[in-house]
Scaffold this active site. Sequence first.
Site, PDB file in Angstrom:
ATOM      1  N   LYS A 190     -10.087  -0.330  -2.377  1.00 30.72           N
ATOM      2  CA  LYS A 190     -10.446  -0.301  -0.749  1.00 30.72           C
ATOM      3  C   LYS A 190     -10.533   0.757  -0.121  1.00 30.72           C
ATOM      4  O   LYS A 190     -10.195   2.068   0.153  1.00 30.72           O
ATOM      5  CB  LYS A 190      -8.712  -0.628  -0.385  1.00 30.72           C
ATOM      6  CG  LYS A 190      -8.202  -1.216   1.138  1.00 30.72           C
ATOM      7  CD  LYS A 190      -7.103  -1.242   1.715  1.00 30.72           C
ATOM      8  CE  LYS A 190      -6.659  -1.622   3.258  1.00 30.72           C
ATOM      9  NZ  LYS A 190      -5.663  -2.266   3.130  1.00 30.72           N
TER      10      LYS A 190
ATOM     11  N   LYS B 193      -6.755   3.161  -2.541  1.00 32.79           N
ATOM     12  CA  LYS B 193      -6.975   3.141  -1.671  1.00 32.79           C
ATOM     13  C   LYS B 193      -7.994   4.849  -1.455  1.00 32.79           C
ATOM     14  O   LYS B 193      -6.923   5.483  -1.221  1.00 32.79           O
ATOM     15  CB  LYS B 193      -6.540   2.471  -0.419  1.00 32.79           C
ATOM     16  CG  LYS B 193      -6.303   2.729   0.741  1.00 32.79           C
ATOM     17  CD  LYS B 193      -4.727   1.504   1.314  1.00 32.79           C
ATOM     18  CE  LYS B 193      -5.196   1.708   2.889  1.00 32.79           C
ATOM     19  NZ  LYS B 193      -3.432   1.854   3.883  1.00 32.79           N
TER      20      LYS B 193
ATOM     21  N   ASP C 196       0.586  -1.551   0.230  1.00 33.53           N
ATOM     22  CA  ASP C 196      -0.133  -0.045  -0.233  1.00 33.53           C
ATOM     23  C   ASP C 196       1.124   1.112   0.149  1.00 33.53           C
ATOM     24  O   ASP C 196       1.743   1.552   0.913  1.00 33.53           O
ATOM     25  CB  ASP C 196      -1.147  -0.309   1.024  1.00 33.53           C
ATOM     26  CG  ASP C 196      -2.138  -1.000   1.390  1.00 33.53           C
ATOM     27  OD1 ASP C 196      -1.951  -2.410   0.263  1.00 33.53           O
ATOM     28  OD2 ASP C 196      -2.959  -0.940   2.013  1.00 33.53           O
TER      29      ASP C 196
END
Length: 225
Positions: free
Chosen positions: A185, A156, A92
């Site tokens: 996400k 995300k 991430d």
Amino acid sequence: MNKQEFLSMVDHTILKADATKDKVDKILEFAKANNTASVCINPYYIKYASDFLKGTGVNVCTVIGFPLGQNTKEVKVFETKDAMKNGAEEIDMVINVAALKDKKYDYVKQEIKEIFDAVKAENKLLKVIIENAYLTDEEKTKVCELCKEVGVDFVKTSTGFAPTGATASDVAIMKKAVQDTCKIKAAGGIKNKADVDALYAAGATRFGVSRTEDILKEFCVESFE
């Protein structure tokens, strides 16, 4: 969404500065017992978590350039490669928010692409944290379009360290921009099942959650109603 579906979409998360080994152990034990999608931890614990979760099917996820995104892209690429060498299966990364706001779109895209290329060379998963709290709706759309062009696995919403976290309205903007090219996400400030339901309805299919155990209890109560 039932309990099992929820857990299969959870990145069970601990990213605080005071994440001691005892606290990390609790996260790992819960993830192992409940078969979450991953644990999301700081790079310091990757090797430990990878050894702990070996053979369980729970991935190790870590964060790159976290939480500000202001490292050079060379440092981020190195950090990514080091994380994977130590056992990270999901990455991430935080974009350079300032570069995006300065309209340095080529730089932002190149940074994402270099990390994407490193991740895909090892057949791992890349999620790009765009940190919606600092972006206009137009900027959210633009960075999602850049991610779509690169072909990342997920976009995300947030680090959880900005003034605000995941919102259904932001997820809807992201979904419109990426369509079905990238998954979404949601992370940051997800406190209860109602939050999860709203974010899921808007298009999120992965959730970064530190309160997984509390939310899971709501699913258990619901099943007896």
